[in-house]
Design a protein around this motif. Structure first.
Motif, PDB file in Angstrom:
ATOM      1  N   THR A  64       0.856  -1.193   0.000  1.00  0.00           N
ATOM      2  CA  THR A  64       0.000   0.000   0.000  1.00  0.00           C
ATOM      3  C   THR A  64       0.890   1.240   0.000  1.00  0.00           C
ATOM      4  OG1 THR A  64      -0.108   0.063   2.424  1.00  0.00           O
ATOM      5  CG2 THR A  64      -1.818  -1.205   1.275  1.00  0.00           C
ATOM      6  N   ARG A  65       0.297   2.376  -0.299  1.00  0.00           N
ATOM      7  CA  ARG A  65       1.094   3.614  -0.370  1.00  0.00           C
ATOM      8  C   ARG A  65       1.284   4.152   1.049  1.00  0.00           C
ATOM      9  NH1 ARG A  65      -1.340   6.859  -5.645  1.00  0.00           N
ATOM     10  NH2 ARG A  65      -1.678   5.008  -6.964  1.00  0.00           N
ATOM     11  N   VAL A  66       2.519   4.012   1.529  1.00  0.00           N
ATOM     12  CA  VAL A  66       2.778   4.426   2.916  1.00  0.00           C
ATOM     13  C   VAL A  66       4.014   5.296   3.064  1.00  0.00           C
ATOM     14  CG1 VAL A  66       1.621   2.404   3.911  1.00  0.00           C
ATOM     15  CG2 VAL A  66       4.059   2.294   3.367  1.00  0.00           C
ATOM     16  N   THR A  67       4.871   5.369   2.045  1.00  0.00           N
ATOM     17  CA  THR A  67       6.137   6.068   2.201  1.00  0.00           C
ATOM     18  C   THR A  67       5.980   7.547   1.905  1.00  0.00           C
ATOM     19  OG1 THR A  67       6.942   5.873  -0.085  1.00  0.00           O
ATOM     20  CG2 THR A  67       7.237   3.946   1.323  1.00  0.00           C
ATOM     21  N   TYR A  68       7.111   8.259   2.053  1.00  0.00           N
ATOM     22  CA  TYR A  68       7.145   9.698   1.745  1.00  0.00           C
ATOM     23  C   TYR A  68       7.759   9.975   0.362  1.00  0.00           C
ATOM     24  CZ  TYR A  68       6.121   9.956   6.692  1.00  0.00           C
ATOM     25  OH  TYR A  68       5.530   9.786   7.936  1.00  0.00           O
ATOM     26  N   GLY A  69       7.678   8.986  -0.492  1.00  0.00           N
ATOM     27  CA  GLY A  69       8.169   9.127  -1.861  1.00  0.00           C
ATOM     28  C   GLY A  69       9.108   8.017  -2.289  1.00  0.00           C
ATOM     29  N   CYS A  70       9.723   7.330  -1.321  1.00  0.00           N
ATOM     30  CA  CYS A  70      10.623   6.228  -1.652  1.00  0.00           C
ATOM     31  C   CYS A  70       9.828   4.976  -2.025  1.00  0.00           C
ATOM     32  CB  CYS A  70      11.527   5.909  -0.474  1.00  0.00           C
ATOM     33  SG  CYS A  70      12.798   7.170  -0.190  1.00  0.00           S
ATOM     34  N   ILE A  71      10.549   3.956  -2.484  1.00  0.00           N
ATOM     35  CA  ILE A  71       9.960   2.665  -2.830  1.00  0.00           C
ATOM     36  C   ILE A  71      10.392   1.667  -1.762  1.00  0.00           C
ATOM     37  CG2 ILE A  71       9.852   0.818  -4.526  1.00  0.00           C
ATOM     38  CD1 ILE A  71      10.584   3.023  -6.627  1.00  0.00           C
ATOM     39  N   LEU A  72       9.424   1.109  -1.085  1.00  0.00           N
ATOM     40  CA  LEU A  72       9.671   0.203   0.030  1.00  0.00           C
ATOM     41  C   LEU A  72       9.481  -1.240  -0.414  1.00  0.00           C
ATOM     42  CD1 LEU A  72      10.067  -0.277   3.142  1.00  0.00           C
ATOM     43  CD2 LEU A  72       7.556  -0.137   3.317  1.00  0.00           C
ATOM     44  N   ILE A  73      10.438  -2.101  -0.073  1.00  0.00           N
ATOM     45  CA  ILE A  73      10.290  -3.547  -0.263  1.00  0.00           C
ATOM     46  C   ILE A  73      10.738  -4.229   1.014  1.00  0.00           C
ATOM     47  CG2 ILE A  73      10.543  -3.523  -2.778  1.00  0.00           C
ATOM     48  CD1 ILE A  73      13.467  -4.292  -2.440  1.00  0.00           C
ATOM     49  N   ASP A  74      10.464  -5.511   1.112  1.00  0.00           N
ATOM     50  CA  ASP A  74      10.865  -6.271   2.289  1.00  0.00           C
ATOM     51  C   ASP A  74      12.370  -6.123   2.509  1.00  0.00           C
ATOM     52  OD1 ASP A  74       9.947  -8.658   4.187  1.00  0.00           O
ATOM     53  OD2 ASP A  74      11.935  -9.129   3.344  1.00  0.00           O
ATOM     54  N   SER A  75      12.792  -6.041   3.755  1.00  0.00           N
ATOM     55  CA  SER A  75      14.213  -5.813   4.074  1.00  0.00           C
ATOM     56  C   SER A  75      15.106  -6.917   3.531  1.00  0.00           C
ATOM     57  CB  SER A  75      14.395  -5.682   5.587  1.00  0.00           C
ATOM     58  OG  SER A  75      13.799  -4.495   6.056  1.00  0.00           O
ATOM     59  N   ALA A  76      14.623  -8.157   3.576  1.00  0.00           N
ATOM     60  CA  ALA A  76      15.424  -9.254   3.030  1.00  0.00           C
ATOM     61  C   ALA A  76      15.591  -9.096   1.518  1.00  0.00           C
ATOM     62  CB  ALA A  76      14.761 -10.589   3.368  1.00  0.00           C
ATOM     63  N   ASN A  77      14.508  -8.745   0.846  1.00  0.00           N
ATOM     64  CA  ASN A  77      14.587  -8.501  -0.600  1.00  0.00           C
ATOM     65  C   ASN A  77      15.465  -7.293  -0.914  1.00  0.00           C
ATOM     66  OD1 ASN A  77      12.830 -10.643  -0.936  1.00  0.00           O
ATOM     67  ND2 ASN A  77      10.996  -9.338  -1.087  1.00  0.00           N
ATOM     68  N   ALA A  78      15.388  -6.288  -0.056  1.00  0.00           N
ATOM     69  CA  ALA A  78      16.210  -5.092  -0.264  1.00  0.00           C
ATOM     70  C   ALA A  78      17.694  -5.429  -0.201  1.00  0.00           C
ATOM     71  CB  ALA A  78      15.856  -4.027   0.768  1.00  0.00           C
ATOM     72  N   ARG A  79      18.065  -6.334   0.717  1.00  0.00           N
ATOM     73  CA  ARG A  79      19.489  -6.716   0.807  1.00  0.00           C
ATOM     74  C   ARG A  79      19.925  -7.457  -0.455  1.00  0.00           C
ATOM     75  NH1 ARG A  79      18.074  -7.605   6.274  1.00  0.00           N
ATOM     76  NH2 ARG A  79      17.640  -9.836   5.869  1.00  0.00           N
ATOM     77  N   ILE A  80      19.039  -8.337  -0.978  1.00  0.00           N
ATOM     78  CA  ILE A  80      19.369  -9.058  -2.219  1.00  0.00           C
ATOM     79  C   ILE A  80      19.520  -8.076  -3.383  1.00  0.00           C
ATOM     80  CG2 ILE A  80      18.510 -10.729  -3.896  1.00  0.00           C
ATOM     81  CD1 ILE A  80      17.068 -12.138  -1.585  1.00  0.00           C
ATOM     82  N   LEU A  81      18.563  -7.164  -3.488  1.00  0.00           N
ATOM     83  CA  LEU A  81      18.597  -6.198  -4.590  1.00  0.00           C
ATOM     84  C   LEU A  81      19.795  -5.263  -4.473  1.00  0.00           C
ATOM     85  CD1 LEU A  81      16.894  -5.349  -7.069  1.00  0.00           C
ATOM     86  CD2 LEU A  81      15.835  -3.604  -5.622  1.00  0.00           C
ATOM     87  N   TYR A  82      20.137  -4.910  -3.248  1.00  0.00           N
ATOM     88  CA  TYR A  82      21.273  -4.016  -2.985  1.00  0.00           C
ATOM     89  C   TYR A  82      22.551  -4.593  -3.587  1.00  0.00           C
ATOM     90  CZ  TYR A  82      24.306  -0.935  -0.161  1.00  0.00           C
ATOM     91  OH  TYR A  82      25.235  -0.008   0.282  1.00  0.00           O
ATOM     92  N   ASP A  83      22.728  -5.888  -3.468  1.00  0.00           N
ATOM     93  CA  ASP A  83      23.934  -6.536  -4.002  1.00  0.00           C
ATOM     94  C   ASP A  83      23.840  -6.777  -5.507  1.00  0.00           C
ATOM     95  OD1 ASP A  83      25.039  -6.639  -1.456  1.00  0.00           O
ATOM     96  OD2 ASP A  83      24.164  -8.608  -1.011  1.00  0.00           O
ATOM     97  N   TRP A  84      22.642  -6.973  -6.015  1.00  0.00           N
ATOM     98  CA  TRP A  84      22.474  -7.303  -7.443  1.00  0.00           C
ATOM     99  C   TRP A  84      22.495  -6.067  -8.328  1.00  0.00           C
ATOM    100  CZ3 TRP A  84      18.562  -5.939 -10.882  1.00  0.00           C
ATOM    101  CH2 TRP A  84      18.485  -6.665 -12.077  1.00  0.00           C
ATOM    102  N   ALA A  85      21.881  -4.989  -7.873  1.00  0.00           N
ATOM    103  CA  ALA A  85      21.694  -3.797  -8.711  1.00  0.00           C
ATOM    104  C   ALA A  85      22.869  -2.839  -8.553  1.00  0.00           C
ATOM    105  CB  ALA A  85      20.388  -3.092  -8.353  1.00  0.00           C
ATOM    106  N   ALA A  86      23.811  -2.929  -9.490  1.00  0.00           N
ATOM    107  CA  ALA A  86      24.948  -2.016  -9.462  1.00  0.00           C
ATOM    108  C   ALA A  86      24.505  -0.614  -9.852  1.00  0.00           C
ATOM    109  CB  ALA A  86      26.029  -2.512 -10.417  1.00  0.00           C
ATOM    110  N   ASP A  87      25.350   0.381  -9.539  1.00  0.00           N
ATOM    111  CA  ASP A  87      25.061   1.747  -9.983  1.00  0.00           C
ATOM    112  C   ASP A  87      24.938   1.756 -11.504  1.00  0.00           C
ATOM    113  OD1 ASP A  87      25.264   2.487  -7.370  1.00  0.00           O
ATOM    114  OD2 ASP A  87      27.146   3.603  -7.577  1.00  0.00           O
ATOM    115  N   GLY A  88      23.879   2.358 -12.006  1.00  0.00           N
ATOM    116  CA  GLY A  88      23.644   2.409 -13.445  1.00  0.00           C
ATOM    117  C   GLY A  88      22.494   1.548 -13.906  1.00  0.00           C
TER     118      GLY A  88
END
Length: 546
Positions: A515-539
Motif C-alpha cells: 500500500t502507499r505508505v512512504t514519503y516518496g521512496c519505494i519500500l520492499i521487504d528488508s530481506a529482498n532489499a538486501r538481495i537487490l542491494y547486491d544485485w543492482a549495481a550503480d547504473g
C-alpha cells in the motif's frame, strides 16, 4: 715520219707544270737590256713559266690580337673591381650577401640591422624526417635565442668561417645560437613525439575476396628524444637546409606472425557483427547486422593485457553508425564515437555482438486544458524543477491551453553508463516490483510507494548510489539497504530501501507492504532489499510506471 720531240727544258720528258691561275692574268713585261718587250714579241711556240704571286697577310690576325688584348684588359679590370668590392665588403662591417639564419635573410646588413631583423623574425626551429617536416616555437622547446651571438656568427661567415665565394654568390646558412633549458627541451621534444612517431603495424588477418588472408607486419619508427636533444645542443653542426633531422629508432611490431590469429579470426567471422542499439528510456532495441565479408575487412589486431586480440577500424565503423543514425526517428540519436568504442570493446573481448546507447532529444509540449506543472511532471516523468529550468523566464504557474513549453531530455535522469541486461520496474497502481535480467523476470515482489501528499514520481531513472543505511532527517527514519534513484527536489533523493526504523528500534510499515505508505521512496521487504542491494549495481535502470 717521227713525231717531233718536246723541247728539253730541264724537266726531262715530263710535261711542263700548269701555270698558276689568277682571276686576271697579269701583264708580262720582259726587259732585254733597257727596251721593254711586249708579250706578243715572245715566240708562241716557247712556253712561259711564271712565279706565283706573294701571299697577303690576313687582316683578321691583327683584329684577333686587338680583341684578346681588350679581353685581357677587361678581365684585369673586373678582377680589380671585384677585389675592391670584396675588400669593401669584408672591411665594411656588414654580412655577406648570401648569409641567412633559419631562412631569415641577413645579407648586406649591419650588426644593428641584423640584430633587429633576427629578433623580430625568428620564431622557432624546423624539424625534419625525410619529406615530413614540423615546426616548434622556442616556447615549446623552452629555449632562448641569443641574437647577439647569432649575428656575430653571421658576420664571421666568409671572414673567419665558411666559404667567402658561397657567402657572396650562393646561400650561406648560419645556425642560430639558442640557449636551452635541458628539462624543458626534453619535455618539448616529447610533445613532438606523437606527431613524428610512426606506429608499428602488427601482423594480422584480412577478409579479402571471401577468404581470410594473413597480412605481414610493418616495422614502426619512434622519435629518439635524447639523441635529437643532443643534436639541438650543437646546432651549428646539425642544422642544415633550414631544418634539423630528427633521430628515429625502429619499433618492432608485437605480432610478426599472423598464423595463430587465424583460428580466432575464423571464430569471430563465423557470424555477422550485431550492433544492438538500446534506448534505456523506452526500453526499445534496434538490431543492426553487418555481414562477415563487410566487417571482416575492418579487422585489425590490438595489444591487450591478456595478449593480442582483434578490434575494428574506427573510420568505416563510424561511417556505418552515421548512416544508421540518420535513419532513426522519434528524436532518437546515438553518439557515433561513443558507439564506436563500445563495438571495439566487444570485438576486443572476442564477441561479435555489441550494445550501444540511443539518446533522446529534448521535446516540445503543448499545454492541454486542465494541465498544471504538477500534472505535466506526472504525465511526462520529468520533475517540476527540471521543467522550470528548461523554460527560464516563463511563468509556469499560470499555464494556458495551447502554450508550448520545452521538456528536457529524459536522458538527464540517466547520468551513469547503462548496465546492460538488467532493469527494475515498479508499478504505482499495482504496488509491485519486477526485477528483470536478460529479458526475463528474476524477482516479483510486493512494494509500497509514496502517499498522496508526498508521491513517488513516475519516470525512468537509475540506481545512482548505494548507502548501507540512509537517514531521512525530516521524518527521523533510518532506511536499510538504501539505493538512491532520483532527486525529488534539488538536494533530496528518493530511493529503494527495506523497512525503516525510528528511534533505533521501532520498525515501520511491516504490515503495510503493498500500500502507499512512504514519503516518496519505494519500500520492499528488508530481506529482498538486501538481495537487490547486491544485485543492482550503480547504473541499473529503474522504471517507475504510474
Amino acid at each position: 715520219m717521227q713525231a717531233p720531240r718536246p723541247p728539253q727544258n730541264g724537266w726531262g720528258n715530263r710535261p711542263p707544270a700548269r701555270p698558276t691561275r689568277h682571276p686576271k692574268p697579269p701583264t708580262l713585261h720582259v726587259v732585254v737590256g733597257s727596251a721593254p718587250v711586249h708579250p706578243a714579241a715572245v715566240p708562241a711556240s716557247q712556253p712561259q713559266y711564271l712565279s706565283p704571286p706573294r701571299r697577303r697577310r690576313h687582316r683578321w690576325s691583327r683584329a684577333l690580337i686587338i680583341v684578346i688584348a681588350g679581353l685581357a684588359v677587361g678581365m684585369i679590370g673586373t678582377v680589380i673591381a671585384l677585389s675592391i668590392g670584396l675588400f669593401l665588403m669584408l672591411s665594411g662591417g656588414r654580412t655577406l650577401p648570401g648569409v641567412e639564419v633559419a631562412g631569415i635573410p641577413l645579407g648586406g646588413l649591419s650588426k644593428e640591422e641584423a640584430f633587429a631583423r633576427l629578433s623580430a623574425s625568428f620564431d622557432g626551429l624546423n624539424f625534419r624526417d625525410g619529406e615530413r617536416q614540423w615546426h616548434l616555437s622556442l616556447n615549446q622547446l623552452q629555449g632562448t635565442l641569443d641574437a647577439a651571438s647569432t649575428v656575430e656568427r653571421a658576420l664571421a661567415y666568409g671572414r673567419s668561417t665558411g666559404s667567402i665565394l658561397n657567402g657572396i654568390f650562393g646561400t650561406a646558412e648560419v645556425a642560430p645560437v639558442i640557449i636551452f633549458d635541458p628539462t624543458g627541451l626534453i619535455t618539448g621534444l616529447e610533445g613532438l613525439g606523437p606527431q613524428v612517431n610512426v606506429p608499428a603495424q602488427n601482423a594480422t588477418i584480412r577478409y579479402e575476396a571471401g577468404a581470410l588472408v594473413p597480412v605481414a607486419a610493418v616495422e614502426g619508427r619512434a622519435l629518439d628524444v635524447g639523441a635529437t636533444a643532443a643534436k639541438l645542443v650543437n646546432l651549428s653542426a646539425t642544422y642544415h637546409h633550414g631544418a634539423l633531422d630528427v633521430v628515429m629508432t625502429p619499433v618492432q611490431p608485437a605480432v610478426v606472425d599472423a598464423t595463430p590469429l587465424l583460428a580466432k579470426a575464423q571464430a569471430l567471422l563465423s557470424s555477422p557483427l550485431v550492433i544492438r542499439a538500446y534506448n534505456p528510456v523506452t526500453n526499445a532495441v534496434i538490431d543492426w547486422q553487418i555481414p562477415p565479408q563487410t566487417w571482416g575487412v575492418w579487422l585489425n589486431t590490438v595489444n591487450m593485457p591478456s595478449g593480442v586480440s582483434f578490434t575494428v577500424s574506427g573510420a568505416p565503423l563510424v561511417d556505418f553508425l552515421n548512416t544508421q543514425n540518420s535513419a532513426l526517428s522519434g528524436g532518437q540519436y546515438l553518439k557515433p564515437d561513443e558507439a564506436m568504442r563500445a563495438v571495439q570493446q566487444a570485438v576486443e573481448g572476442g564477441s561479435a555482438q555489441a550494445q550501444v546507447r540511443l539518446y533522446n532529444a529534448s521535446t516540445q509540449y503543448t499545454v492541454q486544458p486542465g494541465d498544471t506543472l504538477g500534472s505535466i511532471a506526472w504525465k511526462t516523468g520529468i520533475q517540476m524543477f527540471r521543467i522550470s529550468r528548461a523554460n527560464p523566464g516563463l511563468n509556469l504557474e499560470t499555464l494556458g491551453t495551447g502554450q508550448v513549453i520545452t521538456l528536457p531530455s529524459k536522458d538527464d535522469l540517466l547520468p551513469l553508463p547503462i548496465v546492460p541486461n538488467k532493469r527494475i520496474v515498479v508499478s504505482i497502481t499495482r504496488q509491485r516490483m519486477w526485477v528483470y535480467e536478460n529479458g526475463g523476470v528474476k524477482w516479483d515482489w510486493a512494494a509500497s510507494t509514496g502517499i498522496a501528499d508526498s508521491p513517488t514520481q513516475p519516470g525512468v531513472y537509475q540506481i545512482l548510489s548505494h548507502e548501507g543505511t540512509a537517514y531521512a532527517g525530516n521524518w527521523n527514519l533510518h532506511m536499510p539497504s538504501f539505493m538512491s534513484i532520483y532527486e525529488a527536489v534539488p538536494g533530496f533523493h528518493n530511493g529503494i530501501h527495506g523497512f525503516p526504523t525510528r528511534g533505533g528500534s521501532q520498525i515501520l510499515w511491516e504490515n503495510s507492504l503493498g500500500t502507499r505508505v512512504t514519503y516518496g521512496c519505494i519500500l520492499i521487504d528488508s530481506a529482498n532489499a538486501r538481495i537487490l542491494y547486491d544485485w543492482a549495481a550503480d547504473g541499473v535502470v529503474v522504471e517507475i510506471q504510474p
